[in-house]
Design a protein around this motif. Structure first.
Motif, PDB file in Angstrom:
ATOM      1  N   SER A 274       0.848  -1.185   0.000  1.00  0.00           N
ATOM      2  CA  SER A 274       0.000   0.000   0.000  1.00  0.00           C
ATOM      3  C   SER A 274       0.888   1.240   0.000  1.00  0.00           C
ATOM      4  O   SER A 274       1.839   1.315   0.774  1.00  0.00           O
ATOM      5  CB  SER A 274      -0.905  -0.011   1.231  1.00  0.00           C
ATOM      6  OG  SER A 274      -1.733   1.123   1.232  1.00  0.00           O
ATOM      7  N   PHE A 275       0.588   2.181  -0.901  1.00  0.00           N
ATOM      8  CA  PHE A 275       1.276   3.461  -0.901  1.00  0.00           C
ATOM      9  C   PHE A 275       0.429   4.500  -1.618  1.00  0.00           C
ATOM     10  O   PHE A 275      -0.473   4.167  -2.371  1.00  0.00           O
ATOM     11  CB  PHE A 275       2.682   3.386  -1.491  1.00  0.00           C
ATOM     12  CG  PHE A 275       2.766   2.860  -2.899  1.00  0.00           C
ATOM     13  CD1 PHE A 275       2.684   3.713  -3.985  1.00  0.00           C
ATOM     14  CD2 PHE A 275       2.961   1.516  -3.136  1.00  0.00           C
ATOM     15  CE1 PHE A 275       2.779   3.234  -5.283  1.00  0.00           C
ATOM     16  CE2 PHE A 275       3.068   1.019  -4.422  1.00  0.00           C
ATOM     17  CZ  PHE A 275       2.974   1.880  -5.494  1.00  0.00           C
ATOM     18  N   SER A 276       0.717   5.756  -1.340  1.00  0.00           N
ATOM     19  CA  SER A 276       0.020   6.893  -1.952  1.00  0.00           C
ATOM     20  C   SER A 276       1.060   7.878  -2.440  1.00  0.00           C
ATOM     21  O   SER A 276       2.126   8.012  -1.836  1.00  0.00           O
ATOM     22  CB  SER A 276      -0.886   7.587  -0.938  1.00  0.00           C
ATOM     23  OG  SER A 276      -1.894   6.725  -0.493  1.00  0.00           O
ATOM     24  N   GLU A 277       0.739   8.585  -3.520  1.00  0.00           N
ATOM     25  CA  GLU A 277       1.683   9.549  -4.087  1.00  0.00           C
ATOM     26  C   GLU A 277       0.922  10.714  -4.710  1.00  0.00           C
ATOM     27  O   GLU A 277      -0.256  10.607  -5.041  1.00  0.00           O
ATOM     28  CB  GLU A 277       2.533   8.911  -5.174  1.00  0.00           C
ATOM     29  CG  GLU A 277       3.444   7.805  -4.715  1.00  0.00           C
ATOM     30  CD  GLU A 277       4.799   8.261  -4.259  1.00  0.00           C
ATOM     31  OE1 GLU A 277       5.164   9.428  -4.544  1.00  0.00           O
ATOM     32  OE2 GLU A 277       5.487   7.465  -3.628  1.00  0.00           O
ATOM     33  N   ASN A 278       1.625  11.795  -4.898  1.00  0.00           N
ATOM     34  CA  ASN A 278       1.215  12.920  -5.729  1.00  0.00           C
ATOM     35  C   ASN A 278       2.322  13.066  -6.749  1.00  0.00           C
ATOM     36  O   ASN A 278       3.420  13.479  -6.421  1.00  0.00           O
ATOM     37  CB  ASN A 278       1.106  14.220  -4.917  1.00  0.00           C
ATOM     38  CG  ASN A 278      -0.004  14.145  -3.900  1.00  0.00           C
ATOM     39  OD1 ASN A 278      -1.013  13.513  -4.111  1.00  0.00           O
ATOM     40  ND2 ASN A 278       0.204  14.810  -2.772  1.00  0.00           N
ATOM     41  N   THR A 279       2.050  12.697  -8.008  1.00  0.00           N
ATOM     42  CA  THR A 279       3.089  12.632  -9.017  1.00  0.00           C
ATOM     43  C   THR A 279       2.784  13.585 -10.162  1.00  0.00           C
ATOM     44  O   THR A 279       1.662  13.611 -10.663  1.00  0.00           O
ATOM     45  CB  THR A 279       3.186  11.182  -9.580  1.00  0.00           C
ATOM     46  OG1 THR A 279       3.452  10.293  -8.493  1.00  0.00           O
ATOM     47  CG2 THR A 279       4.276  11.061 -10.605  1.00  0.00           C
ATOM     48  N   ASP A 280       3.783  14.344 -10.573  1.00  0.00           N
ATOM     49  CA  ASP A 280       3.618  15.225 -11.724  1.00  0.00           C
ATOM     50  C   ASP A 280       3.733  14.368 -12.987  1.00  0.00           C
ATOM     51  O   ASP A 280       4.801  13.859 -13.298  1.00  0.00           O
ATOM     52  CB  ASP A 280       4.684  16.321 -11.721  1.00  0.00           C
ATOM     53  CG  ASP A 280       4.524  17.282 -12.879  1.00  0.00           C
ATOM     54  OD1 ASP A 280       3.521  17.191 -13.630  1.00  0.00           O
ATOM     55  OD2 ASP A 280       5.404  18.131 -13.041  1.00  0.00           O
TER      56      ASP A 280
END
Length: 101
Positions: free
Chosen positions: A91-97
């Motif tokens: 499980s992981f979360s990101e904000n990616t451009d």
């Protein structure tokens, strides 16, 4: 007045055989992401049934026509990564451009 909205969508990922038919087993992933809205690509990803204590990478790979035959034209885009726990969950979360997809 500026009005913006964010719409969340969920994609369930299943592993598939050579004919793109789902393999119904304990291995699957769920990607919840913002499909509309300003800013970076925000998402959370979770998976189960994977090999324990193993690093995995989530990528975006753009389709080209014909969709299931031509995989060679676009480079993959790194979205994020994580390592499974001893039970094979991730499980992981990101904000990616991602630029303009």
């Amino acid at each position: 007045m500026i009005v913006s909205s964010v719409s969340a969508d969920t994609l369930v990922l299943e592993n598939k055989d050579a004919n793109w038919q789902p393999i119904l087993d304990e291995r699957s992933g769920t990607l919840t992401y913002n499909s509309v809205g300003p800013g970076p690509f925000e998402y959370s990803f979770s998976a189960t049934g994977l090999q324990a204590s193993t690093a995995y990478t989530l990528i975006y790979y753009a389709d080209e026509n014909p969709r299931f035959e031509n995989w060679g034209g676009n480079p993959a885009l790194y979205l994020g990564s994580g390592t499974t726990d001893i039970g094979g969950s991730l499980s992981f979360s990101e904000n990616t451009d991602t630029g303009d997809l």
